[in-house]
Design a protein around this motif. Structure first.
Motif, mmCIF file in Angstrom:
data_model
loop_
_atom_site.group_PDB
_atom_site.id
_atom_site.type_symbol
_atom_site.label_atom_id
_atom_site.label_comp_id
_atom_site.label_asym_id
_atom_site.label_seq_id
_atom_site.Cartn_x
_atom_site.Cartn_y
_atom_site.Cartn_z
ATOM 1 N N LEU A 12 0.721 -1.021 -0.072
ATOM 2 C CA LEU A 12 -0.046 0.000 -0.146
ATOM 3 C C LEU A 12 1.278 0.976 -0.368
ATOM 4 N N PHE A 13 0.724 1.959 -0.922
ATOM 5 C CA PHE A 13 1.618 2.711 -1.282
ATOM 6 C C PHE A 13 1.480 5.005 -1.606
ATOM 7 N N PHE A 14 2.551 5.416 -0.998
ATOM 8 C CA PHE A 14 2.206 6.971 -1.387
ATOM 9 C C PHE A 14 3.128 7.254 -2.293
ATOM 10 N N VAL A 27 7.927 12.607 6.676
ATOM 11 C CA VAL A 27 8.021 12.026 7.831
ATOM 12 C C VAL A 27 7.479 11.970 8.802
ATOM 13 N N ARG A 28 6.913 10.721 9.119
ATOM 14 C CA ARG A 28 6.189 10.650 10.380
ATOM 15 C C ARG A 28 4.156 10.076 9.811
ATOM 16 N N HIS A 29 4.245 11.511 9.406
ATOM 17 C CA HIS A 29 2.702 11.411 9.218
ATOM 18 C C HIS A 29 1.827 10.454 7.884
ATOM 19 N N VAL A 30 2.506 10.479 7.072
ATOM 20 C CA VAL A 30 2.410 9.783 5.463
ATOM 21 C C VAL A 30 2.380 7.865 6.630
ATOM 22 N N ARG A 32 1.592 7.178 9.232
ATOM 23 C CA ARG A 32 0.755 6.322 10.102
ATOM 24 C C ARG A 32 -0.340 6.490 8.893
ATOM 25 N N LYS A 33 -0.750 7.701 8.293
ATOM 26 C CA LYS A 33 -1.460 7.155 7.810
ATOM 27 C C LYS A 33 -1.620 6.198 6.834
ATOM 28 N N ILE A 34 -0.612 5.496 6.462
ATOM 29 C CA ILE A 34 -0.508 4.090 5.302
ATOM 30 C C ILE A 34 -1.266 3.595 6.639
ATOM 31 N N TYR A 35 -0.359 2.983 7.283
ATOM 32 C CA TYR A 35 -0.766 2.887 8.594
ATOM 33 C C TYR A 35 -2.540 2.090 8.717
ATOM 34 N N GLN A 36 -3.058 3.526 9.393
ATOM 35 C CA GLN A 36 -4.716 3.580 9.412
ATOM 36 C C GLN A 36 -4.948 2.982 8.234
ATOM 37 N N GLU A 37 -5.067 3.593 7.390
ATOM 38 C CA GLU A 37 -5.637 2.828 5.940
ATOM 39 C C GLU A 37 -5.591 0.902 5.655
ATOM 40 N N ALA A 38 -4.818 0.687 6.411
ATOM 41 C CA ALA A 38 -4.326 -0.628 6.226
ATOM 42 C C ALA A 38 -5.504 -1.323 7.092
ATOM 43 N N VAL A 39 -5.287 -0.555 8.102
ATOM 44 C CA VAL A 39 -6.394 -1.225 9.202
ATOM 45 C C VAL A 39 -7.505 -1.269 9.145
ATOM 46 N N ILE A 68 6.697 5.441 -0.371
ATOM 47 C CA ILE A 68 6.602 5.770 0.532
ATOM 48 C C ILE A 68 5.515 3.927 0.814
ATOM 49 N N ALA A 69 6.420 2.923 1.071
ATOM 50 C CA ALA A 69 5.231 1.812 0.713
ATOM 51 C C ALA A 69 4.625 0.887 2.550
ATOM 52 N N LEU A 70 3.814 0.932 2.628
ATOM 53 C CA LEU A 70 3.665 -0.553 3.347
ATOM 54 C C LEU A 70 3.346 -2.084 2.534
ATOM 55 N N PRO A 71 4.324 -2.793 3.296
ATOM 56 C CA PRO A 71 3.835 -4.386 2.523
ATOM 57 C C PRO A 71 2.683 -4.756 3.453
#
Length: 152
Positions: A12-14, A27-30, A32-39, A68-71
């Protein structure tokens, strides 16, 4: 010099265009928002946050692409989100972990680039930072893996 091939990773990425001078605004806020969207979308998180740099050359003024990406596990869900999903492509790189404050990143990059040139390898123009542990209160506890892309 540790040479690795990183297999494709679903994320999931920006994405944005930025420069090193302007990097701190993400830094930090992007993440955090990706984690929130994943959940929120019930996506299974499968790894730490990646920052992917394409075209960054160390000059603070150079504009480059930042992802900025979250697996996350692939999902059939259609996300109602500002973020999208994709696979990060297979990535050939040299890698080293930094244990501690991010002020040490420059030294890690310098060491790896020196190893790349002395090993007669060619830079690909893509780099990744994998934030294995982020501790903003105690930066000496940070664990960051730097991956500098190389061409075969």
């Amino acid at each position: 010099m540790l040479i690795r091939t990183i297999h494709p990773i679903h994320v999931l990425f920006f994405e944005t265009k930025t420069s090193l001078k302007e990097l701190s605004q993400h830094v930090r806020h992007v993440a955090r928002k990706i984690y929130q969207e994943a959940v929120r979308n019930d996506l299974e998180i499968t790894g730490p946050v990646y920052w992917v740099y394409e075209g960054a050359d160390g000059n603070p003024e150079t504009v480059f692409s930042l992802t900025i990406a979250l697996p996350v596990s692939p999902s059939e869900k259609i996300l109602n989100s500002e973020f999208k999903t994709k696979f990060l492509e297979e990535f050939n790189c040299v890698t080293e972990q930094l244990f501690g404050d991010w002020n040490g990143l420059g030294k890690v990059y310098g060491s790896l680039i020196s190893d790349i040139f002395s090993g007669n390898k060619t830079l690909s123009g893509k780099n990744r930072e994998v934030y294995i542990n982020m501790d903003f209160e105690n930066p000496e506890r940070n664990i960051t893996e730097v991956q500098i892309g190389i061409l075969n």
